[in-house]
Scaffold this active site. Sequence first.
Site, mmCIF file in Angstrom:
data_model
loop_
_atom_site.group_PDB
_atom_site.id
_atom_site.type_symbol
_atom_site.label_atom_id
_atom_site.label_comp_id
_atom_site.label_asym_id
_atom_site.label_seq_id
_atom_site.Cartn_x
_atom_site.Cartn_y
_atom_site.Cartn_z
ATOM 1 N N HIS A 62 54.242 -34.286 0.879
ATOM 2 C CA HIS A 62 55.144 -35.457 0.861
ATOM 3 C C HIS A 62 56.231 -35.255 1.379
ATOM 4 C CE1 HIS A 62 53.101 -36.749 -3.089
ATOM 5 N NE2 HIS A 62 52.778 -35.632 -2.964
ATOM 6 N N SER A 77 48.298 -33.821 -4.803
ATOM 7 C CA SER A 77 47.915 -35.129 -4.088
ATOM 8 C C SER A 77 47.938 -34.790 -2.548
ATOM 9 C CB SER A 77 48.868 -36.168 -4.207
ATOM 10 O OG SER A 77 48.508 -36.561 -5.697
ATOM 11 N N GLN A 98 54.229 -35.956 -10.776
ATOM 12 C CA GLN A 98 53.861 -34.510 -10.704
ATOM 13 C C GLN A 98 55.094 -33.652 -10.762
ATOM 14 O OE1 GLN A 98 50.513 -33.386 -8.092
ATOM 15 N NE2 GLN A 98 49.818 -35.394 -8.125
ATOM 16 N N CYS A 117 49.289 -42.934 0.299
ATOM 17 C CA CYS A 117 49.447 -43.138 -1.066
ATOM 18 C C CYS A 117 49.421 -44.784 -0.959
ATOM 19 C CB CYS A 117 50.801 -42.886 -1.385
ATOM 20 S SG CYS A 117 51.203 -43.388 -3.078
HETATM 21 O O1 4D9 Z 1 49.715 -41.906 -7.302
HETATM 22 C C1 4D9 Z 1 49.766 -42.816 -6.609
HETATM 23 N N1 4D9 Z 1 49.038 -42.801 -5.593
HETATM 24 C C2 4D9 Z 1 48.078 -41.590 -5.274
HETATM 25 C C3 4D9 Z 1 48.817 -40.587 -4.450
HETATM 26 C C4 4D9 Z 1 50.111 -40.164 -5.167
HETATM 27 N N2 4D9 Z 1 50.282 -38.944 -5.384
HETATM 28 C C5 4D9 Z 1 51.516 -38.981 -5.855
HETATM 29 C C6 4D9 Z 1 52.253 -37.775 -6.517
HETATM 30 C C7 4D9 Z 1 53.480 -37.720 -6.717
HETATM 31 C C8 4D9 Z 1 54.142 -38.958 -6.456
HETATM 32 C C9 4D9 Z 1 53.636 -39.951 -5.612
HETATM 33 C C10 4D9 Z 1 52.061 -39.752 -5.613
HETATM 34 N N3 4D9 Z 1 51.176 -40.892 -4.991
HETATM 35 C C11 4D9 Z 1 47.060 -42.405 -4.637
HETATM 36 O O2 4D9 Z 1 47.231 -43.391 -3.955
HETATM 37 O O3 4D9 Z 1 45.964 -41.724 -4.501
HETATM 38 C C12 4D9 Z 1 50.853 -44.031 -6.839
HETATM 39 C C13 4D9 Z 1 50.723 -44.857 -6.249
HETATM 40 C C14 4D9 Z 1 51.840 -46.038 -6.642
HETATM 41 C C15 4D9 Z 1 52.293 -47.144 -6.350
HETATM 42 C C16 4D9 Z 1 53.225 -47.750 -6.582
HETATM 43 C C17 4D9 Z 1 54.198 -47.181 -7.687
HETATM 44 C C18 4D9 Z 1 54.043 -46.172 -8.029
HETATM 45 C C19 4D9 Z 1 52.665 -45.282 -7.613
HETATM 46 S S1 4D9 Z 1 52.092 -43.550 -7.975
#
Ligand code: 4D9
Length: 161
Positions: A155, A152, A129, A111
């Site tokens: 985790h 995703s 989610q 992430c």
């Molecule tokens: O959705 C994000 N990143 C996705 C991966 C991912 N999928 C998620 C699903 C649930 C919670 C966090 C998650 N992070 C990516 O980088 O492909 C997020 C990144 C960040 C960074 C800072 C704060 C919030 C977030 S939410």
Amino acid sequence: MSSGLPEPWTVRFSKSKRREYFFHPETKQSQWEEPEGTDHQQLKQYLAEHPLRVRCLHLLIKHRDSRRPASHRSEHITLSKEEALQELAAYQQRLEQGERFEDLARERSDCSSFKRGGDLGHFAHGEMQPAFESVAFALPVGAVSAPVETDSGVHLIKRVA
Ligand SMILES: O=C(N[C@H](Cc1nc2ccccc2[nH]1)C(=O)O)c1cc2ccccc2s1
């Protein structure tokens, strides 16, 4: 436990104003003030036990069936879900041996929050989610979850506030 609010009023969190507001799901009315007839002390107690927001760190390992099987670590992730879960179990052991969650998230998370030690900041209901949200809100502060599966990937979640 009752919220202390008269039915069917609910309490929600405003991201823009960073404070709670009150919503009536039938009339769709919303307001900053506690509705008429609110038991203020009970509402405060309820909010202490049912936070509207939590703050979490997480370590995400994506796999080939992830919604977006790519990250800063790899343009094309081919790991299977089973392999991702095995790798996550190794990080659980390292946490149990005392390594810091932030260090491991920075080392391995797929992430983009890896840069911040996996810190997602504060979030309210409806922002993450569902599988992630329900585990995050159920965690005691300071606790680390068992592996959680979302679209995703897989985790580990640590609640920090
Ligand atoms: O959705 C994000 N990143 C996705 C991966 C991912 N999928 C998620 C699903 C649930 C919670 C966090 C998650 N992070 C990516 O980088 O492909 C997020 C990144 C960040 C960074 C800072 C704060 C919030 C977030 S939410």
